[in-house]
Scaffold this motif. Structure first.
Motif: not given
Length: 381
Positions: A347, A369, A371-372, A375-376
């Motif tokens: 990322c 995206e 939310d993604d 998490e990352r």
């Protein structure tokens, strides 16, 4: 010959992109929360953008500004209508620094003054006048340090008014959300007071919207959140989604004089086609509204993360910004966290100072995206 080594680089070779994702030459996918430094406004490789640029290139890519280019007039009309500045005048150039150079020069031509007020932590570019109004002595060469500029604390209205009262200030240049400065926010009270004082003392007010403008804040320009109307507005970055372009929006009070401003490449046919395609997509896909909605959603998630038991060791001290221009203030230097985001979580983010992650994704970022990314980021922290 080798490249002049001016950038610290991640060991990643990005070769393709789509929307808010990019891929390296090994086929690894990355989530792009950086947008090529706020440049990618409508997303990577948007089909409409590709078609419009390709169609134009098949006709003519460039001719000089010694003849009519109707694409320039079309861009001026469209940009004026969409931004709310349809009575302003448009001067097209190639970059943000060049936009600020010309804005400052035009201000000085108009009132004959030489002194400029700029904010502490401001960044306005790396060319002659632009770097002089940038508050970073490390990048100001002796030849650029000409004593024209007074740097003042952001949001300290009495300090700015005291300088303006001297009657010798040519221009005030202001980012309504500081980017390189760490996503520092201008207050409405300060902005309105400063704008009124500039009018009172005959000083030109320039709003640098190069990073915070073009829909990124959730309004077309960041200063529109603050209820002010600058004399000159500078834009670049997202205006053409990666094609080099900049522009100066100039109040109708300014009268052009042949020869004062000029450019070889500015406003060429290909650049205008790219910029018109960007406005098409921004309108059709409601990207300014999306920046506001998804930006608010992402900031809420980040603020929740700062209070969450999921994060151990690295604390999120503050979350600042508007729309999809967000600063995440960390308790540790950003370098390690950004490294883990790139190499372990795949990322990209930006940064500011030593401790701020700067999020500048394409304006088409979705809640999924966002939310993604959360998490990352948890894993990287």
């Amino acid at each position: 010959m080798k490249l002049f080594d001016v950038y610290p680089l991640f060991d990643v070779n990005i070769v393709s992109g789509k929307g808010c994702k990019v891929w390296d030459d090994q086929g690894q996918e990355y989530l792009d929360l950086y947008g090529g430094h706020a440049v990618i406004s409508i997303g990577h490789a948007h089909a409409h953008y590709i078609n419009k640029v390709t169609e134009q290139l098949q006709k003519i890519g460039f001719y000089s500004n010694s003849v009519i280019n109707r694409l320039q007039a079309e861009l001026a009309e469209r940009l004026g209508r969409i931004s709310g500045y349809d009575d302003y005048q448009l001067f097209l150039i190639n970059s943000g620094a060049e936009a600020n150079e010309n804005a400052l020069k035009l201000a000085s031509f108009t009132n004959g003054r030489t002194r400029v007020l700029s904010a502490q932590k401001a960044f306005h570019g790396r060319t002659s006048l632009a770097v002089e109004v940038t508050n970073n002595p490390k990048i100001i060469a002796p030849i650029n340090d000409n004593g024209h500029v007074t740097y003042l604390p952001l949001n300290d209205l009495p300090a700015w008014e005291a300088e303006l009262q001297k009657g010798d200030v040519c221009a005030v240049i202001l980012e309504c959300i500081q980017g390189v400065g760490g996503i520092q926010m201008v207050t409405e009270e300060f902005a309105k007071g400063l704008a009124e004082a500039c009018k009172r003392y005959g000083t030109v007010l320039i709003c640098d919207e190069i990073q915070c403008g073009y829909g990124r804040s959730g309004k077309f320009f960041a200063h529109q959140w603050l209820g002010i109307c600058p004399d000159i507005i500078t834009v670049a970055k997202g205006i053409a989604n990666g094609f080099p372009m900049g522009a100066v929006l100039i109040s109708p009070d300014f009268k052009p004089v042949y020869g004062q401003l000029g450019t070889t490449f500015g406003g060429n046919h290909l650049a205008c086609a790219a910029a018109l395609a960007v406005l098409d997509v921004m309108e059709e896909e409601h990207l300014v509204e999306n920046a506001r909605i998804v930006g608010d959603y992402l900031m809420d998630k980040l603020r929740g993360l700062s209070l969450s038991d999921a994060v151990h060791g690295t604390e999120i001290l503050d979350v600042r910004g508007r729309g999809l221009m967000i600063g995440v203030d960390l308790s540790v230097p950003h370098k390690e966290v950004r490294g883990r985001l790139v190499y372990e979580q795949h990322c990209f983010t930006g940064c500011a100072g030593t401790n701020v992650l700067r999020l500048l994704p394409p304006l088409c970022l979705t809640k999924a995206e966002a939310d993604d990314f959360i998490e990352r980021l948890k894993k990287a922290l």
